[in-house]
Design a protein around this motif. Structure first.
Motif, PDB file in Angstrom:
ATOM      1  N   LEU A 212      48.386  46.184  35.001  1.00 57.55           N
ATOM      2  CA  LEU A 212      48.734  45.793  36.366  1.00 57.55           C
ATOM      3  C   LEU A 212      49.681  44.594  36.378  1.00 57.55           C
ATOM      4  O   LEU A 212      50.451  44.414  37.318  1.00 57.55           O
ATOM      5  CB  LEU A 212      47.471  45.478  37.181  1.00 57.55           C
TER       6      LEU A 212
ATOM      7  N   LYS B 131      53.318  45.677  36.671  1.00 55.80           N
ATOM      8  CA  LYS B 131      53.709  46.418  37.877  1.00 55.80           C
ATOM      9  C   LYS B 131      54.348  45.473  38.890  1.00 55.80           C
ATOM     10  O   LYS B 131      54.090  44.278  38.901  1.00 55.80           O
ATOM     11  CB  LYS B 131      52.479  47.076  38.520  1.00 55.80           C
TER      12      LYS B 131
ATOM     13  N   VAL C  88      50.250  41.999  41.814  1.00 56.75           N
ATOM     14  CA  VAL C  88      49.798  43.375  42.024  1.00 56.75           C
ATOM     15  C   VAL C  88      48.312  43.468  41.708  1.00 56.75           C
ATOM     16  O   VAL C  88      47.870  43.063  40.636  1.00 56.75           O
ATOM     17  CB  VAL C  88      50.616  44.355  41.153  1.00 56.75           C
ATOM     18  N   LYS C  89      47.542  43.989  42.657  1.00 59.71           N
ATOM     19  CA  LYS C  89      46.100  44.106  42.483  1.00 59.71           C
ATOM     20  C   LYS C  89      45.655  45.534  42.204  1.00 59.71           C
ATOM     21  O   LYS C  89      44.516  45.758  41.840  1.00 59.71           O
ATOM     22  CB  LYS C  89      45.382  43.596  43.733  1.00 59.71           C
ATOM     23  N   THR C  90      46.524  46.510  42.428  1.00 62.45           N
ATOM     24  CA  THR C  90      46.163  47.908  42.191  1.00 62.45           C
ATOM     25  C   THR C  90      47.394  48.745  41.887  1.00 62.45           C
ATOM     26  O   THR C  90      48.501  48.404  42.315  1.00 62.45           O
ATOM     27  CB  THR C  90      45.418  48.512  43.404  1.00 62.45           C
ATOM     28  N   ASP C  91      47.173  49.829  41.152  1.00 58.23           N
ATOM     29  CA  ASP C  91      48.235  50.807  40.938  1.00 58.23           C
ATOM     30  C   ASP C  91      47.877  52.119  41.628  1.00 58.23           C
ATOM     31  O   ASP C  91      48.459  53.159  41.359  1.00 58.23           O
ATOM     32  CB  ASP C  91      48.502  51.021  39.453  1.00 58.23           C
TER      33      ASP C  91
END
Length: 186
Positions: free
Chosen positions: A45, A48, A62-65
């Motif tokens: 992450l 990203k 970025v905390k999520t993909d």
């Protein structure tokens, strides 16, 4: 008179039990993986970046993909937030949001102890008269959630993976979505 009252109470009881059973059938058990925070996918992450049209988020980290449709690039459009209910210590809210400020989609996860329920909602600032008659664009068919632990306090780190099978109602297309996430409980 007693017979009518008795029959009415039995009908109400049956309807209540059926309603509770239907509600509980939508909830799934959470999987626990204590090492998910150290996984390669969580560490990825850091590499990203947000799509430049979605920089309205309150963070640049970025905390999520997570993506509804498959994403093969390092650009993400969803953000992730986790919070506790102010009224119940066992209730947590996990929200995956993608939007440009005018329209978007939220994937909401309601976590109660070791169980969770996922729903999807779309939003827009363009309102029409009979919008309430239309069904949601996305419907969750299957759900799986893996977390680093089952109970969280405010300020705890949360790491996890979500896997969803989503039906896109306008075309009846089934989409398999998944993503890793990390954050702190607010």
């Amino acid at each position: 008179m007693k017979k009518i009252l008795k029959n009415t109470l039995i009908i109400i009881l049956i309807i209540s039990i059926l309603g509770i059973l239907y509600f509980l059938s939508k909830w799934n058990r959470i999987n626990i993986d204590k090492n998910i925070g150290k996984s390669k996918e969580i560490k990825n992450l850091n590499s990203k970046v947000f799509d430049h049209t979605f920089l309205i988020f309150n963070t640049v980290k970025v905390k999520t993909d997570f993506e509804i449709s498959e994403n093969v690039s390092d650009t993400v459009t969803f953000n992730f937030n986790a919070g506790k209910s102010p009224k119940s210590k066992n209730l947590d809210f996990l929200t995956f949001n993608s939007g440009d400020g005018f329209a978007g989609v939220n994937i909401n996860v309601l976590k109660y102890k070791n169980f969770f329920y996922t729903s999807a909602e779309t939003y827009t600032d363009v309102k029409r008269t009979f919008d309430f008659l239309e069904s949601e664009r996305y419907q969750i068919k299957k759900q799986k959630l893996t977390l680093n632990k089952s109970e969280f306090k405010k300020g705890d780190s949360i790491f996890g993976k979500i896997e969803l099978q989503i039906k896109f109602n306008p075309t009846n297309e089934i989409i398999n979505s998944k993503g890793y996430f990390r954050s702190k409980i607010e």
